[in-house]
Design a protein around this motif. Structure first.
Motif, PDB file in Angstrom:
ATOM      1  N   VAL A 142      40.054  94.612  46.059  1.00  0.00           N
ATOM      2  CA  VAL A 142      40.902  93.603  46.302  1.00  0.00           C
ATOM      3  C   VAL A 142      41.844  93.874  47.668  1.00  0.00           C
ATOM      4  CG1 VAL A 142      43.283  92.977  45.155  1.00  0.00           C
ATOM      5  CG2 VAL A 142      41.519  93.475  43.651  1.00  0.00           C
ATOM      6  N   LEU A 143      41.940  92.727  48.229  1.00  0.00           N
ATOM      7  CA  LEU A 143      42.297  92.974  49.688  1.00  0.00           C
ATOM      8  C   LEU A 143      43.850  93.530  49.731  1.00  0.00           C
ATOM      9  CD1 LEU A 143      41.550  91.968  52.509  1.00  0.00           C
ATOM     10  CD2 LEU A 143      42.643  89.719  52.193  1.00  0.00           C
ATOM     11  N   THR A 144      44.621  93.411  48.952  1.00  0.00           N
ATOM     12  CA  THR A 144      46.065  93.899  49.017  1.00  0.00           C
ATOM     13  C   THR A 144      46.080  95.547  48.851  1.00  0.00           C
ATOM     14  OG1 THR A 144      46.391  93.222  46.648  1.00  0.00           O
ATOM     15  CG2 THR A 144      47.250  91.738  48.429  1.00  0.00           C
ATOM     16  N   ASP A 145      44.946  95.721  48.179  1.00  0.00           N
ATOM     17  CA  ASP A 145      44.965  97.413  47.957  1.00  0.00           C
ATOM     18  C   ASP A 145      44.456  98.004  49.436  1.00  0.00           C
ATOM     19  OD1 ASP A 145      45.532  96.933  45.362  1.00  0.00           O
ATOM     20  OD2 ASP A 145      43.346  97.301  44.699  1.00  0.00           O
ATOM     21  N   LEU A 146      43.713  97.181  50.250  1.00  0.00           N
ATOM     22  CA  LEU A 146      43.526  97.992  51.499  1.00  0.00           C
ATOM     23  C   LEU A 146      44.177  97.636  52.715  1.00  0.00           C
ATOM     24  CD1 LEU A 146      39.662  97.034  50.756  1.00  0.00           C
ATOM     25  CD2 LEU A 146      40.821  99.278  50.233  1.00  0.00           C
ATOM     26  N   VAL A 147      44.726  96.271  52.927  1.00  0.00           N
ATOM     27  CA  VAL A 147      45.212  96.106  54.047  1.00  0.00           C
ATOM     28  C   VAL A 147      46.797  95.503  54.029  1.00  0.00           C
ATOM     29  CG1 VAL A 147      43.372  95.191  55.252  1.00  0.00           C
ATOM     30  CG2 VAL A 147      44.447  93.714  54.039  1.00  0.00           C
ATOM     31  N   GLU A 148      47.532  95.424  54.792  1.00  0.00           N
ATOM     32  CA  GLU A 148      49.089  94.995  54.755  1.00  0.00           C
ATOM     33  C   GLU A 148      49.027  93.881  55.769  1.00  0.00           C
ATOM     34  OE1 GLU A 148      51.631  98.144  55.616  1.00  0.00           O
ATOM     35  OE2 GLU A 148      50.683  99.588  54.338  1.00  0.00           O
ATOM     36  N   ASP A 149      50.246  92.959  55.370  1.00  0.00           N
ATOM     37  CA  ASP A 149      50.485  91.955  56.132  1.00  0.00           C
ATOM     38  C   ASP A 149      50.318  92.221  57.778  1.00  0.00           C
ATOM     39  OD1 ASP A 149      51.406  89.275  56.545  1.00  0.00           O
ATOM     40  OD2 ASP A 149      53.307  90.079  56.869  1.00  0.00           O
ATOM     41  N   LYS A 150      49.690  91.464  58.416  1.00  0.00           N
ATOM     42  CA  LYS A 150      49.441  91.458  59.969  1.00  0.00           C
ATOM     43  C   LYS A 150      48.610  92.607  60.362  1.00  0.00           C
ATOM     44  CE  LYS A 150      53.970  89.359  60.580  1.00  0.00           C
ATOM     45  NZ  LYS A 150      55.215  89.475  61.268  1.00  0.00           N
ATOM     46  N   ASP A 151      47.790  93.006  59.492  1.00  0.00           N
ATOM     47  CA  ASP A 151      46.727  93.965  59.867  1.00  0.00           C
ATOM     48  C   ASP A 151      45.556  93.190  60.713  1.00  0.00           C
ATOM     49  OD1 ASP A 151      47.845  96.436  59.089  1.00  0.00           O
ATOM     50  OD2 ASP A 151      46.358  96.619  57.347  1.00  0.00           O
ATOM     51  N   LYS A 152      44.814  93.955  61.282  1.00  0.00           N
ATOM     52  CA  LYS A 152      43.641  93.397  61.769  1.00  0.00           C
ATOM     53  C   LYS A 152      42.301  94.179  61.413  1.00  0.00           C
ATOM     54  CE  LYS A 152      46.190  92.253  66.220  1.00  0.00           C
ATOM     55  NZ  LYS A 152      46.234  92.558  67.599  1.00  0.00           N
ATOM     56  N   VAL A 153      41.260  93.298  61.189  1.00  0.00           N
ATOM     57  CA  VAL A 153      40.114  93.773  60.834  1.00  0.00           C
ATOM     58  C   VAL A 153      39.096  93.124  61.904  1.00  0.00           C
ATOM     59  CG1 VAL A 153      40.854  94.556  58.514  1.00  0.00           C
ATOM     60  CG2 VAL A 153      39.812  92.210  58.950  1.00  0.00           C
ATOM     61  N   ARG A 154      37.800  93.750  61.789  1.00  0.00           N
ATOM     62  CA  ARG A 154      36.757  92.785  62.474  1.00  0.00           C
ATOM     63  C   ARG A 154      35.492  92.708  61.755  1.00  0.00           C
ATOM     64  NH1 ARG A 154      36.993  96.655  67.049  1.00  0.00           N
ATOM     65  NH2 ARG A 154      36.922  98.416  65.673  1.00  0.00           N
TER      66      ARG A 154
END
Length: 77
Positions: free
Chosen positions: A63-75
């Protein structure tokens, strides 16, 4: 929540809905990237994995919200 996803040197911002998985993010980011390139249809974008900008591969089923926060950057690689 929104996440910036980079494809090489190009980044797209993806607004994320509650309950999305990393796989959902991949699909939405790929779709937006294709639109940006103005090449619909047979244009192929392959994603081997998603990682944090500082390293660490994300599992597509998480689940995305378990891994990243608002305005995070991934590639996408």
């Amino acid at each position: 929540m929104k996440v910036t996803v980079t494809f090489g040197r190009t980044g797209v911002v993806v607004p994320c809905k509650e309950g999305w998985t990393v796989r959902d993010l991949i699909q939405q980011a790929t779709q937006r990237y294709r639109k940006l390139l103005e090449q619909e249809g047979d244009f192929l974008v392959r994603t081997h994995h998603v990682e944090y900008c500082d390293g660490g591969i994300l599992d597509p089923d998480d689940v995305l919200t378990d891994l990243v926060e608002d305005k995070d950057k991934v590639r996408l690689k």
